[in-house]
Motif scaffolding. Structure first.
Motif, short mmCIF file in Angstrom:
data_model
loop_
_atom_site.label_atom_id
_atom_site.label_comp_id
_atom_site.label_asym_id
_atom_site.label_seq_id
_atom_site.Cartn_x
_atom_site.Cartn_y
_atom_site.Cartn_z
N GLU A 67 -6.53 7.88 5.34
CA GLU A 67 -5.69 8.01 6.55
C GLU A 67 -5.00 9.43 6.27
O GLU A 67 -4.82 10.12 7.10
N GLY B 23 0.83 -1.18 0.00
CA GLY B 23 0.05 0.05 0.18
C GLY B 23 0.80 1.10 0.05
O GLY B 23 2.02 1.28 0.12
N ASP C 213 8.67 0.23 9.09
CA ASP C 213 7.85 0.91 9.76
C ASP C 213 6.36 0.57 9.73
O ASP C 213 5.74 1.13 10.63
N LYS D 113 14.85 8.49 7.63
CA LYS D 113 14.47 7.98 6.22
C LYS D 113 13.95 9.22 5.19
O LYS D 113 13.88 10.13 5.52
N TYR E 71 1.15 -2.17 12.33
CA TYR E 71 -0.32 -2.21 11.85
C TYR E 71 -0.40 -3.96 11.66
O TYR E 71 -1.65 -4.36 12.23
N PRO F 20 4.72 -7.14 1.63
CA PRO F 20 5.93 -6.58 1.49
C PRO F 20 5.82 -5.28 1.71
O PRO F 20 4.82 -4.31 1.18
N GLN G 283 -3.38 -1.05 -1.54
CA GLN G 283 -4.16 -0.07 -0.68
C GLN G 283 -3.81 1.30 -0.84
O GLN G 283 -2.61 1.57 -0.23
P1 TYM Z 1 3.72 5.22 2.87
O1 TYM Z 1 2.91 5.79 1.88
O2 TYM Z 1 4.07 6.26 3.98
O3 TYM Z 1 4.74 4.29 2.09
C1 TYM Z 1 4.61 3.42 1.04
C2 TYM Z 1 5.52 2.16 1.31
O4 TYM Z 1 6.78 2.69 1.32
C3 TYM Z 1 7.74 2.22 2.28
N1 TYM Z 1 8.63 3.46 2.53
C4 TYM Z 1 9.70 3.42 2.46
N2 TYM Z 1 10.60 2.32 1.92
C5 TYM Z 1 11.80 2.44 2.02
N3 TYM Z 1 12.59 3.70 2.31
C6 TYM Z 1 11.83 4.70 2.75
N4 TYM Z 1 12.52 5.82 3.00
C7 TYM Z 1 10.18 4.57 2.79
N5 TYM Z 1 9.35 5.34 3.09
C8 TYM Z 1 8.17 4.87 3.13
C9 TYM Z 1 6.15 2.10 3.45
O5 TYM Z 1 6.97 1.25 4.39
C10 TYM Z 1 5.39 1.50 2.45
O6 TYM Z 1 5.58 0.18 2.41
N6 TYM Z 1 -0.08 3.58 5.86
C11 TYM Z 1 0.77 3.39 4.54
C12 TYM Z 1 0.11 2.67 3.45
C13 TYM Z 1 -0.34 1.23 3.37
C14 TYM Z 1 0.60 0.07 3.54
C15 TYM Z 1 -0.15 -1.06 3.26
C16 TYM Z 1 1.79 0.07 3.27
C17 TYM Z 1 -1.68 0.75 3.60
N7 TYM Z 1 -1.57 -0.73 3.62
C18 TYM Z 1 0.22 -2.48 3.28
C19 TYM Z 1 2.44 -1.10 3.25
C20 TYM Z 1 1.79 -2.39 3.40
C21 TYM Z 1 1.75 4.47 4.35
O7 TYM Z 1 1.14 5.31 4.60
O8 TYM Z 1 2.78 4.21 3.39
#
Ligand code: TYM
Length: 405
Positions: free
Chosen positions: A133, A95, A247, A284, A251, A243, A128
């Motif tokens: 959110e 997501g 962070d 990050k 959840y 995957p 998703q």
């Molecule tokens: P979001 O939009 O903060 O981040 C999206 C995905 O990117 C990963 N991520 C990163 N990975 C590596 N380095 C970074 N600097 C970095 N910043 C963000 C996050 O871990 C994520 O996988 N609430 C979530 C959205 C969501 C979601 C999920 C994510 C809903 N269902 C299921 C993963 C799996 C969000 O705001 O992600």
């Protein structure tokens, strides 16, 4: 069995670190201590035996993110490999929280890897988009503003190359208001998780909007296959692999606690490290700090300038000092970025040797990185130009996917 709870940190002299869905901060310039995180979160390290099993079962050389420990931690990945070997169905779920009109390079990490997993396993994927959110957490005036960001980001995600017949991307605002099965699962989770539990996991307090307090149920729900009747019918027993960067694990610790109480399967997880900010691995890469990030909308020139101007260098402060002592790859951001995106293992090892010995200067290292990043982002931008609104709508239409389950 209940998930292992986070352990309080016993050792006083270690650097401080905070990792949760909203903050990734450490006082160590080498970045987050991931061994410590594995202990705190109670997940498992992806070790050599797991990589060997992955290769044996799938017949694919592990992706560079696996070979280099970027996807480093998991929960029950072994079960997924067993299912694949036994030719049993499962699905992928990941997501994005659409907080800005463009995603940054850090966000690409889970999507590049998920696309590779989709190719290797040939399974359906649900993505998703948590526009709800972002409406709740950010200064976005209306839910529609958040939903439009979700549509824009969906185009970025499609540009990573996902299979159009095996991928369903959904805006929570659109899908939840139209799918009773999804909403019913959300309600079931909301009934079983207490305020005390989410306060313990996410740090919510009495002043937080009630929408935030119930939101974790919404991120949990896609882990259960019967939330997607168009794809899985009423089947509640199709296992799920998620995957994400680590962070997001809070959840899914909650989800895994609640699943058995609903007679549902616990989702399996595979976690990545963080793609660091340009200024250094203490945080990050984050969309809220524009100078810390390289965006998918940046021009070739902007990419070059950002790397040259901001990428923290582990090199010596003078040429003479650098030639004498060499560069420190453990803290050098350009080198760190190359570990994520330079495919050639031999070239990467050679760069490490040359830079650490002081033979390669920071400027040369940055030039290598600029070429790699310009090509990666240029390629995604070209693909994105071809993603029309019709194509985006196709990916976002609830429908039967082309899969064997
Ligand atoms: P979001 O939009 O903060 O981040 C999206 C995905 O990117 C990963 N991520 C990163 N990975 C590596 N380095 C970074 N600097 C970095 N910043 C963000 C996050 O871990 C994520 O996988 N609430 C979530 C959205 C969501 C979601 C999920 C994510 C809903 N269902 C299921 C993963 C799996 C969000 O705001 O992600």
């Amino acid at each position: 069995m209940a998930e292992k709870k986070e352990q309080p940190d016993a050792s006083k002299d270690e650097p401080e670190q905070i990792v949760d869905p909203w903050r990734v901060v450490t006082t160590s310039e080498k970045g987050v201590d991931y061994d410590k995180l594995i202990r705190q979160f109670g997940s498992e390290r992806i070790d050599d035996a797991m990589l060997k099993r992955f290769e044996e079962v799938t017949g694919h050389k592990p992706h560079r993110f696996l070979r280099r420990g970027i996807f480093f931690s998991h929960r029950e990945l072994k079960n997924i490999l067993d299912l694949y070997e036994a030719k049993k169905p499962f699905f992928l779920y990941t997501g994005r929280g659409p907080s800005s009109s463009s995603m940054h390079v850090g966000h690409l990490i889970p999507f590049i890897f998920t696309k590779w997993l989709q190719d290797v396993f040939d399974v359906p994927l649900v993505v998703q988009m948590t526009d709800d959110e972002k409406f709740l957490w950010r200064e976005l005036e209306t839910p529609d503003v958040a939903r439009n960001l979700a549509y824009e980001n969906a185009k970025d995600i499609i540009s990573c190359g996902f299979h159009r017949d095996k991928t369903f991307i959904f805006s929570n605002i659109d899908y939840i208001s139209s799918c009773a099965a999804f909403y019913k699962n959300m309600l079931k989770v909301e009934k079983l998780v207490t305020f005390n539990q989410v306060r313990g996991i996410f740090g919510f307090n009495e002043s937080d909007a009630i929408g935030k307090i119930s939101f974790p149920a919404i991120q949990a729900t896609p882990s259960f296959s019967n939330s997607f009747p168009e794809i899985f019918g009423e089947a509640a027993d199709v296992p799920c692999l998620i995957p994400c960067a680590i962070d997001q694990d809070p959840y899914f610790r909650m989800t895994r606690d609640v699943a058995p109480k609903l007679n549902y399967l616990k989702p399996a997880l595979i976690h990545s490290t963080f793609f660091p900010a340009l200024q250094g691995a203490q945080t990050k890469m984050s969309a809220s700090d524009k100078t810390s990030s390289i965006f998918l909308t940046d021009t070739q020139e902007e990419i070059k300038n950002k790397i040259n101007r901001y990428a923290y260098s582990g090199g010596g402060s003078t040429e003479a000092e650098h030639r004498e002592k060499g560069g420190d790859c453990d803290v050098d951001i350009s080198y760190q970025y190359l570990t994520f995106f330079l495919e050639d293992d031999d070239r990467l090892a050679k760069i490490k040797e040359e830079y650490s010995s002081g033979r390669m200067m920071t400027g040369e290292l940055k030039r290598e990185l600029v070429v790699v990043l310009q090509s990666l982002i240029g390629d995604i931008q070209e693909k994105r130009r071809a993603v029309t609104d019709d194509i985006r709508r196709h990916f976002m239409t609830p429908r039967k996917l082309n899969h064997k389950a």
